[in-house]
Write an enzyme that holds these catalytic residues in place. Structure first.
Site, PDB file in Angstrom:
ATOM      1  N   ILE A 154      47.948  39.633  46.402  1.00 37.95           N
ATOM      2  CA  ILE A 154      47.337  39.949  45.101  1.00 37.95           C
ATOM      3  C   ILE A 154      47.546  41.428  44.772  1.00 37.95           C
ATOM      4  O   ILE A 154      47.887  41.786  43.639  1.00 37.95           O
ATOM      5  CB  ILE A 154      45.841  39.567  45.093  1.00 37.95           C
ATOM      6  CG1 ILE A 154      45.699  38.048  45.269  1.00 37.95           C
ATOM      7  CG2 ILE A 154      45.168  40.023  43.803  1.00 37.95           C
ATOM      8  CD1 ILE A 154      44.277  37.556  45.519  1.00 37.95           C
ATOM      9  N   ASP A 173      46.530  50.393  52.986  1.00 40.72           N
ATOM     10  CA  ASP A 173      46.549  49.103  53.667  1.00 40.72           C
ATOM     11  C   ASP A 173      46.901  49.384  55.118  1.00 40.72           C
ATOM     12  O   ASP A 173      47.615  50.344  55.416  1.00 40.72           O
ATOM     13  CB  ASP A 173      47.608  48.165  53.027  1.00 40.72           C
ATOM     14  CG  ASP A 173      47.415  46.706  53.418  1.00 40.72           C
ATOM     15  OD1 ASP A 173      47.563  46.384  54.612  1.00 40.72           O
ATOM     16  OD2 ASP A 173      47.115  45.898  52.526  1.00 40.72           O
ATOM     17  N   PRO A 205      40.453  41.610  51.989  1.00 46.82           N
ATOM     18  CA  PRO A 205      39.517  40.540  52.357  1.00 46.82           C
ATOM     19  C   PRO A 205      38.190  41.156  52.799  1.00 46.82           C
ATOM     20  O   PRO A 205      38.153  42.328  53.189  1.00 46.82           O
ATOM     21  CB  PRO A 205      40.216  39.853  53.534  1.00 46.82           C
ATOM     22  CG  PRO A 205      41.124  40.877  54.108  1.00 46.82           C
ATOM     23  CD  PRO A 205      41.492  41.828  53.013  1.00 46.82           C
ATOM     24  N   SER A 232      37.866  41.072  44.327  1.00 41.99           N
ATOM     25  CA  SER A 232      38.147  40.528  45.655  1.00 41.99           C
ATOM     26  C   SER A 232      36.920  39.843  46.257  1.00 41.99           C
ATOM     27  O   SER A 232      36.820  38.626  46.234  1.00 41.99           O
ATOM     28  CB  SER A 232      38.693  41.617  46.562  1.00 41.99           C
ATOM     29  OG  SER A 232      39.306  41.025  47.668  1.00 41.99           O
ATOM     30  N   ARG A 233      36.003  40.622  46.803  1.00 40.10           N
ATOM     31  CA  ARG A 233      34.746  40.074  47.303  1.00 40.10           C
ATOM     32  C   ARG A 233      33.664  41.122  47.063  1.00 40.10           C
ATOM     33  O   ARG A 233      33.869  42.316  47.298  1.00 40.10           O
ATOM     34  CB  ARG A 233      34.818  39.775  48.806  1.00 40.10           C
ATOM     35  CG  ARG A 233      35.546  38.476  49.163  1.00 40.10           C
ATOM     36  CD  ARG A 233      34.812  37.222  48.691  1.00 40.10           C
ATOM     37  NE  ARG A 233      35.521  35.987  49.043  1.00 40.10           N
ATOM     38  CZ  ARG A 233      36.456  35.392  48.305  1.00 40.10           C
ATOM     39  NH1 ARG A 233      36.794  35.910  47.134  1.00 40.10           N
ATOM     40  NH2 ARG A 233      37.024  34.280  48.707  1.00 40.10           N
ATOM     41  N   ASP A 257      34.347  41.213  39.094  1.00 39.74           N
ATOM     42  CA  ASP A 257      34.411  39.752  39.020  1.00 39.74           C
ATOM     43  C   ASP A 257      33.612  39.136  40.164  1.00 39.74           C
ATOM     44  O   ASP A 257      33.446  37.920  40.221  1.00 39.74           O
ATOM     45  CB  ASP A 257      35.868  39.272  39.094  1.00 39.74           C
ATOM     46  CG  ASP A 257      35.984  37.764  38.908  1.00 39.74           C
ATOM     47  OD1 ASP A 257      35.374  37.260  37.947  1.00 39.74           O
ATOM     48  OD2 ASP A 257      36.659  37.101  39.710  1.00 39.74           O
ATOM     49  N   GLU A 262      26.169  37.275  44.855  1.00 39.34           N
ATOM     50  CA  GLU A 262      26.516  36.302  43.790  1.00 39.34           C
ATOM     51  C   GLU A 262      26.145  34.857  44.134  1.00 39.34           C
ATOM     52  O   GLU A 262      25.921  34.046  43.228  1.00 39.34           O
ATOM     53  CB  GLU A 262      28.013  36.371  43.456  1.00 39.34           C
ATOM     54  CG  GLU A 262      28.924  35.854  44.560  1.00 39.34           C
ATOM     55  CD  GLU A 262      30.407  35.949  44.193  1.00 39.34           C
ATOM     56  OE1 GLU A 262      30.846  37.027  43.754  1.00 39.34           O
ATOM     57  OE2 GLU A 262      31.116  34.939  44.355  1.00 39.34           O
ATOM     58  N   HIS A 294      33.154  35.512  39.063  1.00 41.75           N
ATOM     59  CA  HIS A 294      34.142  35.019  40.040  1.00 41.75           C
ATOM     60  C   HIS A 294      35.125  34.044  39.385  1.00 41.75           C
ATOM     61  O   HIS A 294      35.302  32.917  39.855  1.00 41.75           O
ATOM     62  CB  HIS A 294      33.431  34.368  41.235  1.00 41.75           C
ATOM     63  CG  HIS A 294      34.226  34.472  42.500  1.00 41.75           C
ATOM     64  ND1 HIS A 294      33.671  34.824  43.702  1.00 41.75           N
ATOM     65  CD2 HIS A 294      35.549  34.281  42.737  1.00 41.75           C
ATOM     66  CE1 HIS A 294      34.607  34.820  44.637  1.00 41.75           C
ATOM     67  NE2 HIS A 294      35.763  34.504  44.071  1.00 41.75           N
TER      68      HIS A 294
HETATM   69  P1  NAD Z   1      46.421  39.017  51.646  1.00 37.83           P
HETATM   70  O1  NAD Z   1      46.041  38.608  53.028  1.00 37.83           O
HETATM   71  O2  NAD Z   1      47.774  38.685  51.118  1.00 37.83           O
HETATM   72  O3  NAD Z   1      46.219  40.610  51.489  1.00 37.83           O
HETATM   73  C1  NAD Z   1      45.147  41.300  52.071  1.00 37.83           C
HETATM   74  C2  NAD Z   1      45.667  42.686  52.465  1.00 37.83           C
HETATM   75  O4  NAD Z   1      44.558  43.413  53.022  1.00 37.83           O
HETATM   76  C3  NAD Z   1      46.770  42.636  53.533  1.00 37.83           C
HETATM   77  O5  NAD Z   1      47.876  43.423  53.102  1.00 37.83           O
HETATM   78  C4  NAD Z   1      46.112  43.228  54.782  1.00 37.83           C
HETATM   79  O6  NAD Z   1      47.017  43.982  55.578  1.00 37.83           O
HETATM   80  C5  NAD Z   1      45.046  44.117  54.174  1.00 37.83           C
HETATM   81  N1  NAD Z   1      43.911  44.335  55.080  1.00 37.83           N
HETATM   82  C6  NAD Z   1      43.168  43.372  55.686  1.00 37.83           C
HETATM   83  N2  NAD Z   1      42.217  43.952  56.438  1.00 37.83           N
HETATM   84  C7  NAD Z   1      42.374  45.294  56.311  1.00 37.83           C
HETATM   85  C8  NAD Z   1      41.675  46.415  56.841  1.00 37.83           C
HETATM   86  N3  NAD Z   1      40.633  46.258  57.664  1.00 37.83           N
HETATM   87  N4  NAD Z   1      42.117  47.645  56.499  1.00 37.83           N
HETATM   88  C9  NAD Z   1      43.187  47.798  55.680  1.00 37.83           C
HETATM   89  N5  NAD Z   1      43.870  46.774  55.145  1.00 37.83           N
HETATM   90  C10 NAD Z   1      43.471  45.536  55.452  1.00 37.83           C
HETATM   91  O7  NAD Z   1      45.273  38.414  50.720  1.00 37.83           O
HETATM   92  P2  NAD Z   1      45.350  38.168  49.142  1.00 37.83           P
HETATM   93  O8  NAD Z   1      45.836  36.791  48.873  1.00 37.83           O
HETATM   94  O9  NAD Z   1      46.003  39.329  48.490  1.00 37.83           O
HETATM   95  O10 NAD Z   1      43.774  38.137  48.788  1.00 37.83           O
HETATM   96  C11 NAD Z   1      42.973  39.299  48.948  1.00 37.83           C
HETATM   97  C12 NAD Z   1      41.515  38.917  48.735  1.00 37.83           C
HETATM   98  O11 NAD Z   1      41.298  38.585  47.370  1.00 37.83           O
HETATM   99  C13 NAD Z   1      41.053  37.638  49.481  1.00 37.83           C
HETATM  100  O12 NAD Z   1      40.716  37.916  50.816  1.00 37.83           O
HETATM  101  C14 NAD Z   1      39.873  37.188  48.677  1.00 37.83           C
HETATM  102  O13 NAD Z   1      38.682  37.732  49.234  1.00 37.83           O
HETATM  103  C15 NAD Z   1      40.107  37.805  47.292  1.00 37.83           C
HETATM  104  N6  NAD Z   1      40.280  36.750  46.266  1.00 37.83           N
HETATM  105  C16 NAD Z   1      39.467  36.747  45.164  1.00 37.83           C
HETATM  106  C17 NAD Z   1      39.604  35.761  44.197  1.00 37.83           C
HETATM  107  C18 NAD Z   1      38.759  35.698  42.934  1.00 37.83           C
HETATM  108  O14 NAD Z   1      38.774  34.675  42.229  1.00 37.83           O
HETATM  109  N7  NAD Z   1      38.018  36.745  42.571  1.00 37.83           N
HETATM  110  C19 NAD Z   1      40.586  34.776  44.379  1.00 37.83           C
HETATM  111  C20 NAD Z   1      41.426  34.836  45.496  1.00 37.83           C
HETATM  112  C21 NAD Z   1      41.276  35.821  46.439  1.00 37.83           C
END
Ligand code: NAD
Length: 331
Positions: A154, A173, A205, A232-233, A257, A262, A294
């Site tokens: 994302i 990251d 995440p 994200s969360r 969002d 929530e 959300h």
């Molecule tokens: P992804 O796994 O592709 O990307 C997450 C990134 O975070 C990775 O590049 C990882 O290296 C990095 N990361 C993880 N832990 C870390 C840390 N401790 N320090 C530094 N970097 C760290 O995930 P994604 O598909 O891009 O999704 C990201 C988040 O978006 C999901 O975990 C979810 O919580 C959220 N999300 C929200 C919605 C919504 O409707 N609002 C929908 C989908 C996902």
């Protein structure tokens, strides 16, 4: 087999029924899977849960006691599931590790531009036939700096849009993404990103290590006129600390969002009830804040892919296969 699906939105129901058609019956409920609703699952081997389900140890034990063996979570994030408890109970748990990252990234940008260009306020005014521009001045994004915390699927899609706007790109990251570097993103430490960015967008995440990653200290490092977006969360941001900063008149815009408390609110109609959550109530009163419930993932493409992946996850469980979506048992 009949599958019980909790937390199904009205728009999602026909998609879910169609995707399972010819294979399994699916009974769709609009209530979320919690301690109160878990008893409904008695007798269902396969249960599907949604993003705001509370799959703590007690809920998982109740499901297991009722005969449930598999839980198909219809989201990417799984911070709401006690996987250790699921493992102990011998449950199979799956999630949807991939669906359109554009759904969320495009929505994050929608929030960013809505707060930047004061769209909600402008729309409210024109509905009232008030056509003045006072207080609606925004900024060009071109030439400004986007700071992206979390440059996975994302975060990368968000970065591509920022690149299209002609922004300078800063990333943070634990694993730099070569696609983002290729767009000119410079990976810096978190403090530098927070203090330099005009727009900070969160795409990490929710883990123990990322809980309240945007806390009072992080917020204090941000520019007074920055825009903050969290799609994200909710738990990534210390909301009380954010409210304090907003009370002090800081930040040009905040688009949220997700919200850390929530569950029990988002996806539900609470319009006729007294608001019990003072933090959320206060947050919504700030003129530069836009809160949505959300909905970033909520596009035809993403929901269709979530539903299709859920059908595959159930088929994998029944065939004894693992996939990249299997969270439990661990591979
Ligand atoms: P992804 O796994 O592709 O990307 C997450 C990134 O975070 C990775 O590049 C990882 O290296 C990095 N990361 C993880 N832990 C870390 C840390 N401790 N320090 C530094 N970097 C760290 O995930 P994604 O598909 O891009 O999704 C990201 C988040 O978006 C999901 O975990 C979810 O919580 C959220 N999300 C929200 C919605 C919504 O409707 N609002 C929908 C989908 C996902």
């Amino acid at each position: 087999m009949e599958i019980l699906a909790f937390g199904v939105q009205d728009d999602e129901k026909p998609l879910l029924e169609e995707a399972f058609a010819g294979q399994h019956e699916v009974r769709c409920l609009d209530v979320f899977l919690t301690e109160d609703t878990a008893p409904i699952a008695a007798g269902y081997e396969v249960v599907s849960s949604s993003v705001n389900a509370d799959l703590n140890g007690r809920v998982l034990r109740a499901l297991s006691a009722g005969g449930t063996r598999m839980i198909a979570q219809r989201s990417t994030g799984f911070n709401n599931i006690d996987l250790e408890a699921a493992r102990r109970l011998g449950l199979t748990v799956s999630r949807v590790s991939y669906y359109s990252p554009y759904s969320v990234a495009e929505f994050a940008w929608t929030l960013a531009m809505a707060v930047n260009r004061r769209i909600v306020r402008a729309s409210n005014r024109t509905r009232d036939f008030d056509f003045r521009l006072t207080g609606l001045m925004g900024r060009d994004m071109r030439g400004r700096t986007a700071g992206v915390l979390g440059t996975g699927k994302i975060g990368e899609a968000f970065t591509r849009i920022a690149h299209g706007f002609g922004m300078n790109l800063l990333g943070w990251d634990r694993e730099p993404n070569p696609a983002c570097t290729g767009l000119g993103m410079r990976y810096v430490d978190k403090d530098e990103l927070l203090s330099s960015a005009d727009l900070v967008s969160l795409h990490l995440p929710l883990l123990e290590s990322t809980h309240h990653i945007v806390d009072a200290t992080a917020l204090s490092r941000m520019r007074d006129d920055a825009i903050l977006v969290n799609s994200s969360r909710g738990g990534l941001v210390d909301t009380e600390a954010l409210v304090e900063e907003l009370r002090a008149g800081r930040f040009a815009g905040v688009g949220l969002d997700v919200y850390e408390a929530e569950a029990g609110l988002f996806f539900l109609d609470k319009s006729l009830e007294a608001v019990e959550d003072d933090t959320l109530a206060r947050l919504i009163t700030f003129p530069q804040v836009v809160v949505t419930s959300h909905q970033a993932y909520y596009t035809h493409e993403a929901v269709g892919q979530i539903v299709d992946a859920t059908v595959r996850n159930v088929a994998d469980y029944l065939a004894g296969r693992r996939s990249e979506n299997t969270l439990c048992p661990a591979g």
